[in-house]
Design an enzyme around this catalytic site. Structure first.
Site, PDB file in Angstrom:
ATOM      1  N   GLY A 182     -36.797 -11.357 -25.393  1.00  0.00           N
ATOM      2  CA  GLY A 182     -37.141 -12.773 -25.416  1.00  0.00           C
ATOM      3  C   GLY A 182     -37.974 -13.204 -24.223  1.00  0.00           C
ATOM      4  N   CYS A 183     -37.972 -14.509 -23.978  1.00  0.00           N
ATOM      5  CA  CYS A 183     -38.929 -15.115 -23.054  1.00  0.00           C
ATOM      6  C   CYS A 183     -38.690 -14.793 -21.579  1.00  0.00           C
ATOM      7  CB  CYS A 183     -38.941 -16.629 -23.250  1.00  0.00           C
ATOM      8  SG  CYS A 183     -39.638 -17.154 -24.832  1.00  0.00           S
TER       9      CYS A 183
END
EC number: 2.3.1.74
Length: 391
Positions: free
Chosen positions: A163-164
């Site tokens: 993810g980010c």
């Protein structure tokens, strides 16, 4: 006979891990945010949802994004209508796209970084490949190695589905590899393609539509190594410290699930509040050993999850408006590219510093911070030290 201590000492670098080159790449297909609501509701055959379209238009207006880049074109979506449904059976279609496009876009960024570095690719000893866009075996790290023609003995690391925050993760891993393997030169690549998560709108999941308004495609690449040869290598930033933490009371704040319908994202409204509430603790842990307590004395590279996160972090810490300028510029020009974002911001930071005649790669400042935020809620913190610019 050498002792184990002597062997270990000989294996370690003398100096800190240093970013030696940066490259970025995007697909050629540009999407302009002002036009996107009309485009999105047309290609997903959702134009009858007029009230929902207006909600989405407001999301796009508030996003502070002017432009994004996407592999998906209108032609591709017409050929694959299952991607345009909200929860259509589509994983095979998506996987067929990202398995080839993620390493291909990553190669574009890597070639630029290697060219800037100026050394033969045979000197690359390690590869870190990162993507949240699909999975495969052998992985995108293998495909990237083959596309670039790297040595078969290059040591590879593959990070999927992080993810980010993962732009910080790859820097933390690269730091450890460079500092504990004398002479190592680590190629770091983050490559993201939103074909894995594009889907049509629904009133039942407005958090999904937030992602549709924010996410873009992009790849960033770095060369990282310690003890640079200053006759042939040009340091950009040094890494002094790196850490990761889970924020308290944040479980379920950001979730992503790879299923038959593709990758779905689920966000709680209070994500900006959770991050801003805890960011001071992360900064104090990282910078108290250095003696920095005024956060305006740092240059800033923060993952731009969205404008609300940046606004609340800015307000909580009393940051001057210009502190997050590089971050906001990347958000405006590229959208949220998940793990690749902070690599784009590093590139923007060093280029802006040079354009503005600053004395260092960090806007004239010595110390800086890089933040990654993502599922967990997980925060990656990297302490950076700039290098002088000969302006």
């Amino acid at each position: 006979m050498a002792s184990i201590e002597e062997i270990r000492q000989a294996q370690r670098a003398d100096g800190p891990a240093t970013i030696l080159a940066i490259g970025t790449a995007t697909p050629p297909n540009a999407i302009y945010q002002a036009d996107y609501p009309d485009y999105y509701f047309r290609v997903t055959k959702s134009e009858h949802m007029t009230e929902l379209k207006e909600k989405f238009r407001r999301m796009c207006d508030k996003s502070m994004i002017k432009k994004r880049y996407m592999y998906l074109t209108e032609e591709i979506l017409k050929e694959n209508p299952n991607l345009c449904e909200y929860m259509g059976s589509s994983l095979d279609t998506r996987q067929d796209m990202v398995v080839s496009e993620v390493p291909r876009l990553g190669k574009e960024a890597a070639v630029k970084a290697i060219k800037e570095w100026g050394q033969p690719k045979s000197k690359i000893t390690h590869v870190i490949m990162c993507t949240t866009s699909g999975v495969d075996m052998p992985g995108a790290d293998y495909q990237l190695t083959k596309l670039l023609g790297l040595r078969p003995s290059v040591r590879r690391f593959m990070l999927y589905q992080q993810g980010c925050f993962a732009g910080g993760t790859v820097l933390r891993l690269a730091k450890d590899l460079a500092e504990n393997n004398k002479g190592a030169r680590v190629l770091v690549v983050c490559s993201e393609i939103t074909a894995i998560c594009f889907r049509g709108p629904t009133e039942a999941a407005l958090d999904s539509m937030v992602g549709q308004a924010l996410f873009g495609d992009g790849a960033g690449a770095l060369i990282v190594g310690s003890d640079p040869d200053l006759s042939i290598e040009r340091p950009l930033f040094q890494m002094a410290w790196a850490g990761q933490t889970l924020l308290p009371d944040s479980e379920g704040a950001i979730d992503g699930h790879l299923r038959e319908v593709g990758l779905t994202f689920h966000l709680l409204k209070d994500v900006p509040g959770i991050i801003s509430k805890n960011i001071t603790n992360a900064l104090e842990e990282a910078f108290s050993p250095i003696g920095v307590s005024d956060w305006n004395n740092l240059f800033w590279i923060a993952h731009p999850g969205g404008p609300a996160i940046l606004d609340q972090v800015e307000a909580k810490l009393g940051l001057k408006e210009e502190k997050l300028a590089a971050t906001r510029n990347v958000l405006s020009d590229f959208g949220n590219m998940s793990s690749a974002c902070v690599l784009f911001i590093l590139d923007e930071m060093r280029k802006k510093s040079l354009r503005d005649g600053a004395t260092t790669t960090g806007e004239g400042l010595d110390w800086g911070v890089l933040f990654g935020f993502g599922p967990g809620l997980t925060v990656e913190t990297v302490v950076l030290h700039s290098v002088p610019l000969n302006c």
